[in-house]
Design an enzyme around this catalytic site. Structure first.
Site, PDB file in Angstrom:
ATOM      1  N   SER A  39      40.404  42.603  30.449  1.00 29.34           N
ATOM      2  CA  SER A  39      41.357  42.350  31.439  1.00 29.34           C
ATOM      3  C   SER A  39      40.522  43.115  32.672  1.00 29.34           C
ATOM      4  O   SER A  39      40.095  44.216  32.529  1.00 29.34           O
ATOM      5  CB  SER A  39      42.842  43.076  31.299  1.00 29.34           C
ATOM      6  OG  SER A  39      43.354  42.702  32.621  1.00 29.34           O
ATOM      7  N   GLU A  40      40.339  42.484  33.714  1.00 30.36           N
ATOM      8  CA  GLU A  40      39.633  43.062  35.123  1.00 30.36           C
ATOM      9  C   GLU A  40      40.205  44.434  35.385  1.00 30.36           C
ATOM     10  O   GLU A  40      39.457  45.235  36.103  1.00 30.36           O
ATOM     11  CB  GLU A  40      39.432  42.169  35.945  1.00 30.36           C
ATOM     12  CG  GLU A  40      40.415  41.889  36.927  1.00 30.36           C
ATOM     13  CD  GLU A  40      40.364  40.942  38.068  1.00 30.36           C
ATOM     14  OE1 GLU A  40      40.182  41.452  39.081  1.00 30.36           O
ATOM     15  OE2 GLU A  40      39.874  39.847  37.809  1.00 30.36           O
ATOM     16  N   ASN A  41      41.245  44.736  35.303  1.00 28.60           N
ATOM     17  CA  ASN A  41      41.981  45.847  35.643  1.00 28.60           C
ATOM     18  C   ASN A  41      41.476  47.197  34.720  1.00 28.60           C
ATOM     19  O   ASN A  41      41.838  48.182  35.186  1.00 28.60           O
ATOM     20  CB  ASN A  41      43.345  45.987  35.837  1.00 28.60           C
ATOM     21  CG  ASN A  41      43.913  45.595  34.440  1.00 28.60           C
ATOM     22  OD1 ASN A  41      43.702  44.925  33.716  1.00 28.60           O
ATOM     23  ND2 ASN A  41      45.467  46.448  34.265  1.00 28.60           N
ATOM     24  N   SER A  81      34.755  48.333  34.354  1.00 24.66           N
ATOM     25  CA  SER A  81      35.327  47.031  34.015  1.00 24.66           C
ATOM     26  C   SER A  81      34.544  45.857  34.553  1.00 24.66           C
ATOM     27  O   SER A  81      33.889  44.715  34.071  1.00 24.66           O
ATOM     28  CB  SER A  81      36.935  46.600  34.349  1.00 24.66           C
ATOM     29  OG  SER A  81      37.284  45.356  34.128  1.00 24.66           O
TER      30      SER A  81
END
Length: 208
Positions: A39-41, A81
């Site tokens: 997940s990009e966070n 990330s």
């Protein structure tokens, strides 16, 4: 639609799931498949909450949906990330879209509407950084306009990046000669799909 995507991702893959419909794909994988979800966070090794599992307000995905970590999962700085996303470390990225062209162009960050906020997020990084880009979306807009088009009319996220599209009507590959339907949703006909598509379709004679 989410189940169809999940079934096409090989075991052991590293996958990013975008905001919206794509985040639901994680619900269809099992631990034995060892699919590592990013997940990009800043999460690697994301999973859905188990039935009855209490959400932890400090562990959410990029869509702010409560999630948990698999054994060995981790969370880290946003910059790390994006290094994963840009560095070619993801086998698949599953994204939503406003439009996809017959040449695989992706438009998913702006509706070119001054009354609506644009939201690029990490989509551009994912579109060019992942080895394969799958799109999960409704086949048409709410007012019935095709989302699969000959040429995108909206600002592009990436040019020629989409590999495969999953909609509520069909699964469609982007090929050098345009859109090719490889699967139809039960009860949907070839005519149904073509009538709702803004570009010519080919139909794989060996489709399931």
């Amino acid at each position: 639609m989410a189940r169809a995507v999940a079934e096409d991702v090989p075991a052991g893959s590293y996958v990013n799931l975008g905001i919206g419909l794509p985040v639901t794909v994680v619900d269809h994988w099992t631990p034995d498949q060892e699919i590592v979800v990013h997940s990009e966070n800043g999460i690697l090794g994301m999973r859905s909450l188990a039935d009855g599992e209490e959400p932890d307000p400090d562990i959410v995905n990029a869509a702010k949906r409560p999630v948990q970590l698999v054994t060995g999962g981790s969370y880290f700085h946003h910059a790390d990330s994006f290094a994963i996303m840009r560095g070619g470390h993801l086998d698949y990225s599953v994204l939503g879209a406003y439009e996809v062209s017959a040449t695989g162009d992706l438009a998913n960050w702006s509706l070119a509407d001054p009354t609506r906020a644009d939201a690029v997020g990490g989509a551009m990084d994912l579109a060019v950084g992942a080895k394969r880009v799958y799109v999960l979306m409704d086949h048409t807009t709410r007012d019935g306009r095709p989302r699969l088009v000959e040429t995108c009319s909206l600002p592009l996220t990436g040019a020629g990046v989409v590999t495969r599209i999953y909609t509520d009507l069909a699964t469609i590959d982007v090929t050098p000669t345009g859109f090719c339907v490889v699967d139809l949703v039960p009860g949907v006909t070839e005519t149904d799909v073509q009538d709702r598509t803004g570009a010519p379709l080919r139909f794989d004679p060996h489709r399931s």
